[in-house]
Enzyme design. Structure first.
Site, mmCIF file in Angstrom:
data_model
loop_
_atom_site.group_PDB
_atom_site.id
_atom_site.type_symbol
_atom_site.label_atom_id
_atom_site.label_comp_id
_atom_site.label_asym_id
_atom_site.label_seq_id
_atom_site.Cartn_x
_atom_site.Cartn_y
_atom_site.Cartn_z
ATOM 1 N N LYS A 1 0.893 -1.072 -0.010
ATOM 2 C CA LYS A 1 -0.037 0.042 0.011
ATOM 3 C C LYS A 1 0.882 1.370 0.009
ATOM 4 O O LYS A 1 0.803 2.415 -0.801
ATOM 5 C CB LYS A 1 -0.750 0.019 1.285
ATOM 6 C CG LYS A 1 -1.847 1.163 1.521
ATOM 7 C CD LYS A 1 -2.609 0.816 2.591
ATOM 8 C CE LYS A 1 -3.305 2.277 2.911
ATOM 9 N NZ LYS A 1 -3.898 2.153 4.453
ATOM 10 N N GLU B 1 10.966 -4.693 3.836
ATOM 11 C CA GLU B 1 10.915 -5.889 3.595
ATOM 12 C C GLU B 1 10.615 -6.180 2.171
ATOM 13 O O GLU B 1 11.284 -6.834 1.404
ATOM 14 C CB GLU B 1 10.190 -6.950 4.544
ATOM 15 C CG GLU B 1 10.675 -6.995 6.010
ATOM 16 C CD GLU B 1 10.057 -5.961 6.829
ATOM 17 O OE1 GLU B 1 9.693 -4.850 6.196
ATOM 18 O OE2 GLU B 1 10.335 -5.853 8.021
ATOM 19 N N GLY C 1 -4.332 -1.863 5.662
ATOM 20 C CA GLY C 1 -3.578 -3.098 5.112
ATOM 21 C C GLY C 1 -4.163 -4.329 5.676
ATOM 22 O O GLY C 1 -4.341 -5.342 4.767
ATOM 23 N N LYS D 1 10.652 0.027 13.502
ATOM 24 C CA LYS D 1 10.955 0.415 12.028
ATOM 25 C C LYS D 1 12.093 1.441 11.990
ATOM 26 O O LYS D 1 13.094 1.407 11.525
ATOM 27 C CB LYS D 1 9.875 0.980 11.097
ATOM 28 C CG LYS D 1 8.939 -0.194 10.736
ATOM 29 C CD LYS D 1 7.759 0.399 9.590
ATOM 30 C CE LYS D 1 6.816 -0.575 9.440
ATOM 31 N NZ LYS D 1 5.735 0.321 8.584
#
Ligand code: F6P
Length: 554
Positions: free
Chosen positions: A212, A218, A273, A518
């Site tokens: 998205k 990754e 998502g 992240k």
């Protein structure tokens, strides 16, 4: 004013207070006795909708419990909340977005205004775009760089851009179209890429970069590695468009990666998502089972959407399941919930529901930013039956924790082998029965005596054979898994999760907790590869960095 801006301390509501008192009154409630005393208990606590049958009679509830839980749903304004979500209000307040996965399931001709624009034509335009692509691939018209038809699809994506499509395409394997195989590449662990590509031929493989945001580390790393593999196998930059397409709401980033604009399937920021398998993120599903089956999946979900919106709360599957979760989590101290599919085809549903539920309801502030004063989402875990019976079910039966469970089972197998399916179904039922009825000390002793055991031994062994019972479960029965019923099943869980977030006053559609890892990951990476001079803030992280660097230096 929209409902999500109206903070409520749910614990001050009359229904919450009534449930607190009721919980005390239920302290000695015995499901076993309740079944013995009321021959209609099964009829009272079962219902059907959208091809699913729900038995929730094996719960620590009476009809009064159900009434009090329904009162709670009414007092938190669930009806308005459902309408707000369906109508495209900004139910995801921290990101200022609607959550309109239900729009993806609505039929042609429906209208839905988002920011003054009717989004339904766009939704159906993308479905048509998908139909075109699927048709070209299935008919062998989409060709690779050596002019051979595509035989293998690799979906490169993670989280919601992976788990839903994987669940559905594998659950509906019996509906698979011949000639195209679907694979999933999610993890950044190079082993996954290595193992997958060693089975593939670049000339007949199509990669779908499914993201998205098109910023997920990754996915981008895997997409870059897949492109390098494709080039190393003999593909050329000029023919890249035959082998790489994308699904994303970030057109510019997908184009910058090298994907042709006409090969980018749009996504919208009003679809989360973990709720996106119904959009073009579901392309691998459509490629696996064909577009008409994909549309059946959507219409099954739509049927459940209608049920959720229109059925009375007393007869509403997602509402009842959500409220039962609140009952156990907030009034009985349950901290986890097991999902136990008795169907090999549904083996991935636990993983999908784990993301759906834990990413949605793993929250500790309300929509208005005030910390919650009660527990919210449970740990979702489990796995396929009967395998779990020979592993973790022991804890369900005799452990000290109360763990409500959902059993999901079809009554017809796609692959009947002798009497295996009868045994599978029997296993499923006997597990929920054992959880409910347990085994008393007197029963355990009688059983041992019947075997001729000396009394002293009976007394020594009996405590170990006592099973507390009174452990709650739901059983969801489907005739057999079809695109329609699977759509309804997954949508049911989406709505269940929403019900709970409305009770707790939390936002089911953001996931800020995921972001910290992240952000920190970038700093750790720079220290590992030596581009960052400063040391990590804590000695443990730095020590582990040094350990890695020491091994990779020489
Ligand atoms: O990191 C978590 C997450 O943001 C999920 O919510 C999402 O499903 C997944 O990453 C993948 O995101 P994207 O589709 O943007 O690559």
């Amino acid at each position: 004013m929209a409902y999500y801006r109206t903070p409520h301390d749910v614990t001050t509501l009359p229904a919450w207070q009534a449930l607190t008192d009721h919980r005390k009154a239920m302290q000695n409630f015995s499901m076993r006795d309740a079944f013995n005393e009321d021959p209609k208990r099964f009829d009272e606590f079962t219902l059907s909708s959208s091809g699913l049958f729900l038995d929730y009679s094996k719960n620590l509830i009476t009809s009064e419990t159900r009434q009090l839980l329904v009162n709670l749903a009414n007092e938190v304004g669930l009806k308005d909340a459902i309408k707000a979500q369906y109508d495209g209000e900004l139910v995801n307040a921290s990101e200022g977005r609607p959550a309109l996965h239900t729009a993806l399931r609505r039929p042609v001709g429906d209208k839905l205004q988002v920011n003054g624009v009717n989004v339904m034509p766009e939704v159906h335009k993308v479905l048509n775009q998908m139909t075109d692509l699927v048709g070209r691939i299935h008919d062998g018209l989409w060709r690779g760089y050596t002019e051979k038809p595509i035989t293998d699809i690799v979906n490169i994506g993670i989280g919601g851009s992976f788990l839903g499509p994987e669940l559905v395409s594998e659950a509906l394997l019996s509906y698979a179209q011949k000639g195209v195989r679907c694979h999933y590449l999610a993890n950044i662990d190079g082993t996954e890429l290595h193992e997958l590509t060693s089975k593939l031929r670049a000339e007949t493989t199509l990669f779908i970069v499914s993201s998205k945001t098109f910023t997920t580390l990754e996915t981008l790393k895997n997409a870059t590695a897949a492109r390098a593999w494709y080039l190393a196998q003999g593909g050329s930059e000029a023919e890249l468009h035959r082998h790489f397409i994308a699904v994303s709401s970030n057109n510019a980033a997908a184009v910058a990666f090298g994907i042709r604009e006409e090969n980018i399937f749009p996504m919208w920021d009003w679809v989360g998502g973990r709720y996106s398998l119904w959009s073009a993120i579901g392309l691998p599903i459509a490629l696996a089972i064909g577009m008409s089956n994909f549309k059946e999946l959507l219409s099954g979900a739509y049927t459940m959407d209608q049920h959720f919106q229109n059925a009375s709360f007393e007869q509403n599957m997602p509402v009842l399941l959500g409220l039962l979760g609140v009952w156990y989590g907030n009034f009985w101290g349950a901290q986890s919930h097991a999902i136990l599919p008795y169907d090999h085809y549904l083996r991935n549903i636990t993983k999908h529901l784990q993301q759906l539920d834990m990413e949605s309801n793993g929250k500790s502030v309300r929509q208005d930013g005030v910390p919650v004063n009660i527990d919210t989402g449970p740990v979702i875990w489990g796995g396929v039956g009967a395998n779990g019976q020979h592993a973790y079910h022991q804890l369900l039966h005799q452990g000290t924790l109360l763990i409500p469970a959902d059993f999901i089972v079809p009554i017809v197998s796609f692959n009947p082998v002798s009497d295996h399916h009868q045994w599978l179904y029997a296993n499923c039922l006997s597990q929920s029965q054992a959880l409910m009825q347990g085994k008393t000390r007197a029963e355990a002793e009688a059983e041992l005596r019947a075997k001729g055991m000396p009394e002293e031994e009976v007394q020594r062994v009996a405590p170990h054979k006592v099973i507390p019972g009174n452990r709650p479960s739901n059983t969801i029965v489907v005739e057999r898994i079809s695109p329609r019923r699977l759509g309804a099943l997954v949508a049911m869980y989406e709505h269940k999760v929403f019900v709970q977030s409305v009770v707790w006053g939390t936002n089911a559609f953001d996931q800020w907790g995921v972001e910290l890892g992240k952000e920190l990951g970038k700093g750790v990476y720079s220290r590992l590869v030596g581009t960052e001079e400063s040391v990590a803030e804590d000695a443990s992280t730095q020590g582990l960095i040094n350990y890695f660097r020491g091994r990779h230096r020489g």
